[in-house]
Enzyme design. Structure first.
Site, mmCIF file in Angstrom:
data_model
loop_
_atom_site.group_PDB
_atom_site.id
_atom_site.type_symbol
_atom_site.label_atom_id
_atom_site.label_comp_id
_atom_site.label_asym_id
_atom_site.label_seq_id
_atom_site.Cartn_x
_atom_site.Cartn_y
_atom_site.Cartn_z
ATOM 1 N N VAL A 11 -14.958 1.889 -12.498
ATOM 2 C CA VAL A 11 -14.585 0.448 -13.086
ATOM 3 C C VAL A 11 -15.471 0.311 -14.468
ATOM 4 C CG1 VAL A 11 -14.833 -1.990 -12.845
ATOM 5 C CG2 VAL A 11 -13.770 -0.644 -11.070
ATOM 6 N N ASN A 220 -4.503 -6.844 -3.497
ATOM 7 C CA ASN A 220 -4.510 -5.306 -2.776
ATOM 8 C C ASN A 220 -3.945 -5.354 -1.357
ATOM 9 O OD1 ASN A 220 -5.778 -4.208 -4.951
ATOM 10 N ND2 ASN A 220 -7.730 -4.037 -4.119
ATOM 11 N N ASN A 231 7.329 2.907 3.719
ATOM 12 C CA ASN A 231 7.132 3.912 4.443
ATOM 13 C C ASN A 231 7.650 3.652 6.013
ATOM 14 O OD1 ASN A 231 5.462 5.345 2.501
ATOM 15 N ND2 ASN A 231 3.652 4.997 3.466
ATOM 16 N N TYR A 263 10.078 -16.703 -1.147
ATOM 17 C CA TYR A 263 9.358 -16.526 -0.105
ATOM 18 C C TYR A 263 8.023 -16.111 -0.297
ATOM 19 C CZ TYR A 263 14.403 -15.417 1.348
ATOM 20 O OH TYR A 263 15.734 -15.533 1.297
ATOM 21 N N GLY A 271 12.646 -19.138 10.171
ATOM 22 C CA GLY A 271 13.853 -19.266 11.223
ATOM 23 C C GLY A 271 15.042 -19.331 10.831
ATOM 24 N N CYS A 274 19.177 -16.062 11.395
ATOM 25 C CA CYS A 274 19.521 -14.539 11.016
ATOM 26 C C CYS A 274 17.971 -13.912 11.106
ATOM 27 C CB CYS A 274 19.826 -14.436 9.600
ATOM 28 S SG CYS A 274 21.566 -14.899 9.400
HETATM 29 N N1 LIG Z 1 -11.929 2.202 -8.367
HETATM 30 C C1 LIG Z 1 -11.101 1.467 -8.581
HETATM 31 O O1 LIG Z 1 -9.898 1.589 -8.936
HETATM 32 C C2 LIG Z 1 -11.344 0.004 -8.723
HETATM 33 C C3 LIG Z 1 -10.554 -0.986 -9.001
HETATM 34 C C4 LIG Z 1 -10.783 -2.170 -8.981
HETATM 35 C C5 LIG Z 1 -11.943 -2.622 -8.277
HETATM 36 N N2 LIG Z 1 -12.814 -1.714 -8.031
HETATM 37 C C6 LIG Z 1 -14.055 -2.376 -7.281
HETATM 38 O O2 LIG Z 1 -15.114 -2.342 -8.385
HETATM 39 C C7 LIG Z 1 -16.479 -1.995 -7.880
HETATM 40 C C8 LIG Z 1 -16.679 -0.856 -8.403
HETATM 41 O O3 LIG Z 1 -15.931 0.560 -7.840
HETATM 42 P P1 LIG Z 1 -16.147 1.838 -8.564
HETATM 43 O O4 LIG Z 1 -14.941 2.666 -7.938
HETATM 44 O O5 LIG Z 1 -16.450 1.905 -10.009
HETATM 45 O O6 LIG Z 1 -17.579 2.470 -7.913
HETATM 46 P P2 LIG Z 1 -18.373 3.581 -8.052
HETATM 47 O O7 LIG Z 1 -18.995 3.874 -6.788
HETATM 48 O O8 LIG Z 1 -17.591 4.646 -8.740
HETATM 49 O O9 LIG Z 1 -19.443 3.144 -9.009
HETATM 50 C C9 LIG Z 1 -20.355 2.362 -8.983
HETATM 51 C C10 LIG Z 1 -21.715 2.565 -9.814
HETATM 52 O O10 LIG Z 1 -22.722 1.638 -9.759
HETATM 53 C C11 LIG Z 1 -24.037 2.553 -9.703
HETATM 54 N N3 LIG Z 1 -25.127 1.504 -9.278
HETATM 55 C C12 LIG Z 1 -25.131 1.007 -8.042
HETATM 56 N N4 LIG Z 1 -26.217 0.283 -7.777
HETATM 57 C C13 LIG Z 1 -26.740 0.306 -9.074
HETATM 58 C C14 LIG Z 1 -27.714 -0.679 -9.607
HETATM 59 N N5 LIG Z 1 -28.574 -1.182 -9.199
HETATM 60 N N6 LIG Z 1 -27.814 -0.492 -11.205
HETATM 61 C C15 LIG Z 1 -27.131 0.360 -11.795
HETATM 62 N N7 LIG Z 1 -26.128 1.175 -11.534
HETATM 63 C C16 LIG Z 1 -25.940 0.917 -9.938
HETATM 64 C C17 LIG Z 1 -23.742 3.757 -8.921
HETATM 65 O O11 LIG Z 1 -24.593 4.629 -9.350
HETATM 66 C C18 LIG Z 1 -22.299 4.052 -9.421
HETATM 67 O O12 LIG Z 1 -22.254 4.900 -10.508
HETATM 68 C C19 LIG Z 1 -16.130 -2.137 -6.234
HETATM 69 O O13 LIG Z 1 -16.436 -3.384 -5.935
HETATM 70 C C20 LIG Z 1 -14.663 -1.718 -6.194
HETATM 71 O O14 LIG Z 1 -14.254 -2.278 -5.001
HETATM 72 C C21 LIG Z 1 -12.666 -0.687 -8.066
#
Ligand SMILES: NC(=O)c1ccc[n+]([C@@H]2O[C@H](COP(=O)([O-])OP(=O)(O)OC[C@H]3O[C@@H](n4cnc5c(N)ncnc54)[C@H](O)[C@@H]3O)[C@@H](O)[C@H]2O)c1
Length: 444
Positions: A11, A220, A231, A263, A271, A274
């Site tokens: 992200v 999600n 599926n 819906y 209900g 059907c």
């Molecule tokens: N991956 C996706 O497609 C996606 C999509 C939407 C939402 N999210 C949500 O976004 C969030 C991040 O997901 P992600 O996949 O990017 O995670 P990720 O694990 O790829 O990245 C998280 C990063 O944060 C860093 N980090 C952790 N603690 C830290 C700190 N104190 N200071 C600085 N950096 C720190 C880690 O080293 C890591 O690089 C999660 O909550 C996830 O559920 C992810």
């Protein structure tokens, strides 16, 4: 704007590169030396289409830099985006420890801004990590306030901006979103986010923070449900010797009832003649095939829970005189077969409640003429309790339960008396019009 992005994972790195590409000055922060080094070299720390080019361009232009130290990134920032991980804990619950730690570091760095001798700049801290409703205001705001010494909404802003990107098409999703949700704790935080996303991210919609937190889970869950549903259809169709792709292609073609908002408003159980019958037949067929279809075969059980919940809700008021408005499973029909409200009524009549009934589509003579045997065996309480006069039914009731969305119930709000309770199972009323009495729905 000057933006600090904490966490350079999937992200954070996409977000950093896309915002820098838009001309914002972005500093990415991660505890991982490797990820920070990647960015500094102008390389992508993750595999994602289009991202290496964006990062290389932004680093070369000087709009994207990176550091391992949050304290270096915060001074001068207008907005801080927190994008660290929120993994599952051992028991399946959400582990907020990484976000809390990141917020504590952001808060400590903010002390230099909001504290004595600080610039006093209004910095908005925006959570982007996925977290359950209540997390930002209940768990992270206190951490930020304690560590910064400032108050959210006064010395700094707090917001929640859910991320909807899909890995593999993350850059396209960032620039081509239908909407961007801005859960804002105060007007200034909302304004900062609007400025940040000006020109990208589709429609910018400002909501309360818990709404934005919940929306991420709802989206999600729905996506996961769609995959599981398709599926199960696939496995069932195979047993029937039917082309599953063809069935689902045609299913998707109907954008009136299938792929639409139909819906999808929270309310009462389904209900009618059907849906319950057809789901029972489908589950029974699956059992005959010895086929496990957990989603399809749980739908009726889920529906039953709403009926049980409605009974509990009504009983909780400890009042004996009840009115039920709307008996058929939907407005504008007198078909009473498998109407879920009749299960609620039957249970409460059986417990001795004093019940009056009303439905503008029900004429007792006609119902008895057409379905006498059904009424006598399934709804013996109906003839003596059904009234044509809505006023009489309302006058009788301590609790008024609305079971379908007949047009004449829509404007009922102002007719509810002080002391009366409305249980609106189908969101028929505008709750703001119930000025006397209490309003309750099944879904908030
Ligand atoms: N991956 C996706 O497609 C996606 C999509 C939407 C939402 N999210 C949500 O976004 C969030 C991040 O997901 P992600 O996949 O990017 O995670 P990720 O694990 O790829 O990245 C998280 C990063 O944060 C860093 N980090 C952790 N603690 C830290 C700190 N104190 N200071 C600085 N950096 C720190 C880690 O080293 C890591 O690089 C999660 O909550 C996830 O559920 C992810």
């Amino acid at each position: 704007m000057r933006v600090a992005v904490v966490g350079l994972g999937y992200v954070g790195s996409v977000c950093s590169a896309c915002l820098a590409d838009r001309g914002h000055a972005v500093v990415g922060v991660d505890t991982s030396e490797y990820k920070v080094e990647c960015i500094r070299r102008g390389a992508s720390p993750i595999v994602e289409r289009g991202l290496p080019e964006l990062i290389a361009r932004a680093v070369k232009a000087g709009t994207l830099t990176a550091t391992t130290r949050i304290a270096e990134a915060i001074p001068g920032a207008d907005v801080v985006l927190v994008c660290v991980g929120t993994p599952s804990a051992e028991d399946g619950s959400l582990d907020l420890s990484h976000v809390k730690r990141a917020c504590a570091e952001v808060g400590s760095a903010l002390r230099g801004v909001v504290g004595p001798g600080g610039s006093g700049a209004f910095v908005t801290v925006v959570m982007r990590s996925t977290m359950l409703p209540g997390s930002v205001l209940g768990e992270l705001q206190p951490v930020l306030e304690q560590t910064s010494g400032g108050r959210a909404g006064l010395q700094f802003g707090i917001a929640y901006n859910p991320e909807f990107l899909r890995e593999g098409t993350a850059v396209e999703d960032f620039f081509g979103a239908d909407y961007t949700i801005l859960g804002a704790g105060c007007d200034r935080a909302g304004a900062a986010l609007k400025q940040l996303y000006d020109g990208v991210g589709g429609e910018l919609i400002v909501t309360p923070i818990p709404t934005a937190e919940m929306l991420k889970y709802v989206n999600n869950s729905f996506h996961a449900l769609k995959v599981a549903f398709a599926n199960e259809v696939g496995r069932w169709a195979k047993r029937e010797g039917v082309d599953a792709q063809e069935v689902m292609r045609l299913m998707r073609r109907d954008t009136k009832l299938n792929l639409s908002g139909a819906y999808l408003s929270p309310g009462f159980a389904f209900g009618g003649s059907c849906l319950p019958k057809d789901l029972r037949a489908a589950s029974s067929r699956a059992r005959r095939h010895d086929l496990d279809l957990p989603v399809l075969s749980s739908i009726l059980r889920s529906n039953d829970v709403h009926v049980a919940d409605a009974i509990h809700l009504i009983e909780r008021f400890h009042r004996r005189k009840l009115a039920f408005l709307g008996l058929s499973f939907k407005a504008g029909t007198d078909d009473l077969r498998e109407s879920p409200i009749l299960r609620v009524i039957g249970a409460l009549v059986g417990k001795g409640y004093d019940v009056r009934l009303h439905d503008p589509s029900l004429d007792m003579d006609r119902v008895l003429g057409a379905n006498r045997r059904f009424v006598e065996s399934e709804l013996p309480y109906l003839p003596e309790r059904l009234r044509a006069d809505l006023d009489e039914v309302l006058a009788h009731a301590e609790v008024v339960v609305i079971g379908n969305r007949s047009a004449e119930y829509r404007s009922l709000g102002p007719r509810i008396r002080a002391g009366q309770v409305v249980v609106d199972l189908v969101a028929a009323l505008d709750r703001g019009t119930v000025r006397a009495g209490e309003y309750h729905g099944l879904a908030g």
